[in-house]
Design an enzyme around this catalytic site. Structure first.
Site, PDB file in Angstrom:
ATOM      1  N   SER A 175       0.869  -1.179   0.000  1.00  0.00           N
ATOM      2  CA  SER A 175       0.000   0.000   0.000  1.00  0.00           C
ATOM      3  C   SER A 175       0.909   1.232   0.000  1.00  0.00           C
ATOM      4  O   SER A 175       1.706   1.394  -0.920  1.00  0.00           O
ATOM      5  CB  SER A 175      -0.946  -0.042   1.207  1.00  0.00           C
ATOM      6  N   HIS A 202      -2.292  -0.864  -3.600  1.00  0.00           N
ATOM      7  CA  HIS A 202      -3.423  -0.010  -3.263  1.00  0.00           C
ATOM      8  C   HIS A 202      -3.189   1.379  -3.845  1.00  0.00           C
ATOM      9  O   HIS A 202      -2.280   2.093  -3.419  1.00  0.00           O
ATOM     10  CB  HIS A 202      -3.594   0.103  -1.749  1.00  0.00           C
ATOM     11  N   ASP A 295      -4.543  -5.407   5.401  1.00  0.00           N
ATOM     12  CA  ASP A 295      -4.840  -6.183   4.203  1.00  0.00           C
ATOM     13  C   ASP A 295      -3.642  -7.047   3.835  1.00  0.00           C
ATOM     14  O   ASP A 295      -2.504  -6.571   3.817  1.00  0.00           O
ATOM     15  CB  ASP A 295      -5.189  -5.255   3.035  1.00  0.00           C
TER      16      ASP A 295
END
EC number: 3.1.1.61
Length: 363
Positions: A175, A202, A295
């Site tokens: 991310s 992300h 995540d």
């Protein structure tokens, strides 16, 4: 009775040459109680003059500026006055996307889409997303920017535990800070790398194609945005497209779908990793890099539970250690390594080498 002291708003410096967008961003910041507008300026030179005096908590940075551009401004700020920077970028034009990605590599924390106005729900959501990114990134500790240089491998005598694993796929996810980390890890792998590579980053949907094109220019292997049914191929990197989950299918292809977000994300690292565990079992190799949240933790754990091998980025090089740190705590990672050691370690695994016993996770 609560005794919590209210947190002061986070102070924002806006750098944007368009008067219309500058005033729009000023409205976005002023309307959010979590933020405080320090000043809005038109040029990078003005920003560089003000940063050491204003000491903002976060900077909203345009890329295409008169005179010095936002990329060079980011480099100078991170070199001399480290401050969280969010790139607010146009979504059209390969050059703008390339510069935005290079700004991330130079130390900016995130790239978000410029709002076009506040009259519609979609653009209103974009504006709210900018405010939220500014608030979140304002709390990220940053240090004087330096590119992590290659370091010598540990002395041979610390590589004490042999590994008997035979990966057939490499799956990675990240991310915040991901573009730089991907460029480093994949940049250390050869063009004729023996495995197919799939990854989740992300990032806003409008930037994903540009991100794939940028990464393709940074690493030896070819990189492309995945499409539904694209076959897995050794030595090729497939990037999950924006706002779609990506899994690996049983016939050696990628499968895209639009199911609900997982951990607030689509594409989700958990979804990708879980499919790797299901399809490849003990032959899966998963890597979880820098990023905020959790995540990827559950999916990485599934790869490890099936006998696959899993790597988390070490705190020492993570821009944000949230995702890899959570993987460590959950026992989902077989080993934690600094980003510059991950690529060489993967090559060592494929060559049937050994792993450093002092960094192996228990379990």
């Amino acid at each position: 009775m609560s005794t919590l002291t209210p947190q002061p708003p986070r102070r924002v410096l806006i750098v944007e040459d368009s008067a219309v967008l500058r005033h729009l961003l000023m409205r976005v910041v002023a309307s959010d109680p979590r933020l405080e507008l320090l000043q809005a300026v038109e040029t990078a030179e003005e920003a560089l003059r003000l940063v050491p005096h204003l000491r903002p908590d976060v900077i909203s940075m345009d890329i295409c500026l008169p005179g010095m551009d936002g990329l060079e401004a980011t480099r100078q700020i991170m070199a001399h006055f480290p401050t969280p920077i969010v790139i607010v970028s146009d979504t059209v034009g390969n050059e703008a996307t390339k510069v935005s990605m290079n700004a991330l590599r130079s130390g900016a924390l995130a790239v978000v889409e410029k709002p076009q106005g506040l009259s519609s729900g979609g653009t209103g959501a974009t504006a709210q997303g900018i405010a939220t990114q500014l608030y979140i990134m304002s709390q990220v500790p940053v240090i004087r920017r330096r590119m992590v240089q290659a370091e010598p491998s540990p002395r041979p005598d610390v590589w004490t535990r042999p590994l008997d694993i035979h990966p057939r796929i490499l799956a990675l996810a990240a991310s915040t800070g991901g573009p730089t980390a991907f460029a480093r890890v994949l940049g250390d792998l050869p063009a004729d790398f023996a495995l197919p590579v799939v990854l989740v980053q992300h990032m806003g949907e409008p930037f994903m194609e540009g991100f794939a094109q940028w990464l393709d220019q940074q690493v030896p292997m070819p990189v492309m945005l995945a499409r539904h049914g694209t076959p897995l191929a050794r030595g090729r990197v497939l990037v999950a497209p924006g706002n779609r989950h990506m899994t690996v299918g049983t016939r050696g292809e990628v499968v895209l779908h639009d199911e609900a977000q997982v951990q607030g994300q689509r594409p989700s690292a958990d979804v990708l990793f879980s499919s790797v565990a299901r399809v490849f079992g003990a032959d899966g190799l998963g890597v979880l890099l820098t990023g905020m949240g959790e995540d990827g933790v559950e999916g990485l754990g599934r790869i490890r539970a099936r006998g696959g091998y899993t790597i988390a980025e070490d705190r020492s090089t993570s821009v944000i250690h949230g995702m890899p740190g959570a993987a460590e705590q959950a026992g989902a990672a077989c080993i934690s390594l600094p980003v510059h050691e991950i690529g060489p370690h993967i090559l060592r695994l494929l060559a049937g080498g050994q792993t450093p016993a002092d960094r192996l996770q228990e379990g």
